[in-house]
Design a protein around this motif. Structure first.
Motif, PDB file in Angstrom:
ATOM      1  N   ARG A 110       1.071  -1.169   0.018  1.00  0.00           N
ATOM      2  CA  ARG A 110      -0.074   0.083   0.071  1.00  0.00           C
ATOM      3  C   ARG A 110       0.933   1.145   0.451  1.00  0.00           C
ATOM      4  NH1 ARG A 110      -3.813  -0.819   3.875  1.00  0.00           N
ATOM      5  NH2 ARG A 110      -3.475  -3.569   3.931  1.00  0.00           N
ATOM      6  N   LEU A 111       0.363   2.362   0.124  1.00  0.00           N
ATOM      7  CA  LEU A 111       1.422   4.160  -0.570  1.00  0.00           C
ATOM      8  C   LEU A 111       1.012   4.087   1.026  1.00  0.00           C
ATOM      9  CD1 LEU A 111       0.082   5.289  -3.901  1.00  0.00           C
ATOM     10  CD2 LEU A 111       2.386   4.172  -3.134  1.00  0.00           C
ATOM     11  N   ALA A 112      -0.010   4.084   1.415  1.00  0.00           N
ATOM     12  CA  ALA A 112       0.224   4.673   2.968  1.00  0.00           C
ATOM     13  C   ALA A 112      -0.897   4.053   4.122  1.00  0.00           C
ATOM     14  CB  ALA A 112      -0.895   6.297   2.915  1.00  0.00           C
ATOM     15  N   PRO A 113       0.098   3.561   4.868  1.00  0.00           N
ATOM     16  CA  PRO A 113      -0.344   3.482   6.159  1.00  0.00           C
ATOM     17  C   PRO A 113      -2.416   2.634   6.236  1.00  0.00           C
ATOM     18  CG  PRO A 113       1.106   3.354   7.783  1.00  0.00           C
ATOM     19  CD  PRO A 113       0.238   4.717   6.168  1.00  0.00           C
ATOM     20  N   ASP A 114      -2.412   3.743   5.596  1.00  0.00           N
ATOM     21  CA  ASP A 114      -4.233   4.181   6.206  1.00  0.00           C
ATOM     22  C   ASP A 114      -4.815   4.620   4.692  1.00  0.00           C
ATOM     23  OD1 ASP A 114      -3.564   6.643   5.074  1.00  0.00           O
ATOM     24  OD2 ASP A 114      -4.682   8.166   6.327  1.00  0.00           O
ATOM     25  N   MET A 115      -4.176   3.839   3.528  1.00  0.00           N
ATOM     26  CA  MET A 115      -5.007   3.400   2.162  1.00  0.00           C
ATOM     27  C   MET A 115      -5.230   1.979   1.634  1.00  0.00           C
ATOM     28  SD  MET A 115      -2.999   6.465  -0.400  1.00  0.00           S
ATOM     29  CE  MET A 115      -4.140   5.888  -1.721  1.00  0.00           C
ATOM     30  N   HIS A 116      -5.799   1.341   1.179  1.00  0.00           N
ATOM     31  CA  HIS A 116      -6.311   0.369   0.617  1.00  0.00           C
ATOM     32  C   HIS A 116      -4.595  -0.518   0.149  1.00  0.00           C
ATOM     33  CE1 HIS A 116     -10.482  -0.295   1.295  1.00  0.00           C
ATOM     34  NE2 HIS A 116     -10.364   1.083   1.288  1.00  0.00           N
ATOM     35  N   SER A 117      -4.616  -1.824   0.582  1.00  0.00           N
ATOM     36  CA  SER A 117      -3.534  -2.328   0.001  1.00  0.00           C
ATOM     37  C   SER A 117      -3.764  -2.851  -1.787  1.00  0.00           C
ATOM     38  CB  SER A 117      -3.245  -4.048   0.126  1.00  0.00           C
ATOM     39  OG  SER A 117      -4.671  -4.728  -0.163  1.00  0.00           O
ATOM     40  N   LEU A 118      -3.032  -3.399  -2.716  1.00  0.00           N
ATOM     41  CA  LEU A 118      -2.967  -3.844  -3.645  1.00  0.00           C
ATOM     42  C   LEU A 118      -4.363  -4.229  -4.059  1.00  0.00           C
ATOM     43  CD1 LEU A 118      -2.474  -3.680  -6.898  1.00  0.00           C
ATOM     44  CD2 LEU A 118      -1.224  -4.966  -7.035  1.00  0.00           C
ATOM     45  N   ILE A 119      -4.412  -5.019  -3.097  1.00  0.00           N
ATOM     46  CA  ILE A 119      -6.220  -6.269  -3.242  1.00  0.00           C
ATOM     47  C   ILE A 119      -7.224  -5.069  -3.239  1.00  0.00           C
ATOM     48  CG2 ILE A 119      -7.372  -7.882  -1.764  1.00  0.00           C
ATOM     49  CD1 ILE A 119      -4.733  -9.402  -1.427  1.00  0.00           C
ATOM     50  N   GLY A 120      -7.131  -3.854  -2.286  1.00  0.00           N
ATOM     51  CA  GLY A 120      -8.389  -3.641  -2.424  1.00  0.00           C
ATOM     52  C   GLY A 120      -8.276  -2.364  -3.018  1.00  0.00           C
ATOM     53  N   GLN A 121      -7.083  -1.687  -4.186  1.00  0.00           N
ATOM     54  CA  GLN A 121      -7.467  -1.234  -5.061  1.00  0.00           C
ATOM     55  C   GLN A 121      -8.528  -1.896  -5.996  1.00  0.00           C
ATOM     56  OE1 GLN A 121      -6.828   2.001  -4.567  1.00  0.00           O
ATOM     57  NE2 GLN A 121      -6.065   1.709  -2.857  1.00  0.00           N
ATOM     58  N   ILE A 122      -8.165  -3.568  -6.316  1.00  0.00           N
ATOM     59  CA  ILE A 122      -8.323  -4.076  -7.475  1.00  0.00           C
ATOM     60  C   ILE A 122      -9.693  -4.176  -7.378  1.00  0.00           C
ATOM     61  CG2 ILE A 122      -8.267  -6.355  -8.531  1.00  0.00           C
ATOM     62  CD1 ILE A 122      -5.459  -4.432  -9.462  1.00  0.00           C
ATOM     63  N   GLN A 123      -9.393  -4.452  -5.767  1.00  0.00           N
ATOM     64  CA  GLN A 123     -11.396  -4.512  -5.425  1.00  0.00           C
ATOM     65  C   GLN A 123     -12.615  -3.752  -5.900  1.00  0.00           C
ATOM     66  OE1 GLN A 123     -10.500  -5.609  -1.738  1.00  0.00           O
ATOM     67  NE2 GLN A 123     -10.821  -8.473  -2.330  1.00  0.00           N
ATOM     68  N   LEU A 124     -11.915  -1.958  -5.561  1.00  0.00           N
ATOM     69  CA  LEU A 124     -12.564  -0.768  -5.520  1.00  0.00           C
ATOM     70  C   LEU A 124     -12.752  -0.771  -7.249  1.00  0.00           C
ATOM     71  CD1 LEU A 124     -11.294   0.563  -2.142  1.00  0.00           C
ATOM     72  CD2 LEU A 124     -13.875  -0.579  -2.628  1.00  0.00           C
ATOM     73  N   ALA A 125     -11.344  -0.704  -8.131  1.00  0.00           N
ATOM     74  CA  ALA A 125     -11.545  -0.231  -9.614  1.00  0.00           C
ATOM     75  C   ALA A 125     -12.559  -1.152  -9.678  1.00  0.00           C
ATOM     76  CB  ALA A 125      -9.978  -0.466  -9.911  1.00  0.00           C
TER      77      ALA A 125
END
Length: 171
Positions: free
Chosen positions: A45-60
């Motif tokens: 993840r880019l920052a502790p309070d941001m989603h991981s790559l997994i979360g970014q893919i899910q949200l996209a």
């Protein structure tokens, strides 16, 4: 010549999802060549309070399938956010592409002024279909694709601007 709502939405979602898939392929090749565990990329993840790559893919994925479905006035498929592995992320992108390819021009065009409501805890946002696409859906979708790109770059994956814009397609 005017730009239709379909032309401004579905082809763009598809293009960027295919680019995202190509970026994931390039990241996998980089990881394998450099002895990096794919799980390290998936959890980055880019920052502790941001989603991981997994979360970014899910949200996209959610933004694209939800955006396309709302514009077509249909119910989007429900994808459970259960991805824990890199192959599952690739499959999530592929399933999203497959769904969007089922949406037809005639389901969207002509509905530019249709009301779309997004309900969240404590708030309901109301848009015309055009405003929903241009002011919410596309920016949200591109935010998550861009953030996934940033996560991978931050992990040393050799991605450039053309990977984001053109993916595996020749320019």
């Amino acid at each position: 010549m005017s730009l239709s709502l379909y032309d401004a939405s579905i082809p763009g979602y598809l293009h960027m999802l295919r680019n995202l898939s190509a970026m994931l392929d390039k990241a996998q090749a980089h990881a394998e060549a450099n002895g990096v565990a794919l799980s390290t990329l998936a959890e980055a993840r880019l920052a502790p309070d941001m989603h991981s790559l997994i979360g970014q893919i899910q949200l996209a994925s959610d933004a694209a399938k939800g955006g396309g479905a709302r514009l077509a006035a249909i119910t989007p498929p429900s994808f459970r956010d259960e991805e824990t592995s890199y192959p599952q992320l690739k499959e999530r992108v592929a399933k999203t592409i497959t769904f969007l390819e089922t949406i037809k021009r005639e389901q969207i065009d002509g509905g530019e002024d249709r009301t779309i409501e997004l309900k969240s805890p404590g708030r309901t946002m109301t848009f015309t279909a055009t405003d929903f696409l241009l002011r919410f859906s596309l920016p949200n979708f591109l935010f998550h694709v861009t953030t996934a790109y940033g996560v991978l770059r931050n992990q040393g994956v050799p991605l450039g601007k053309m990977d984001f814009l053109a993916g595996a397609q020749p320019v």
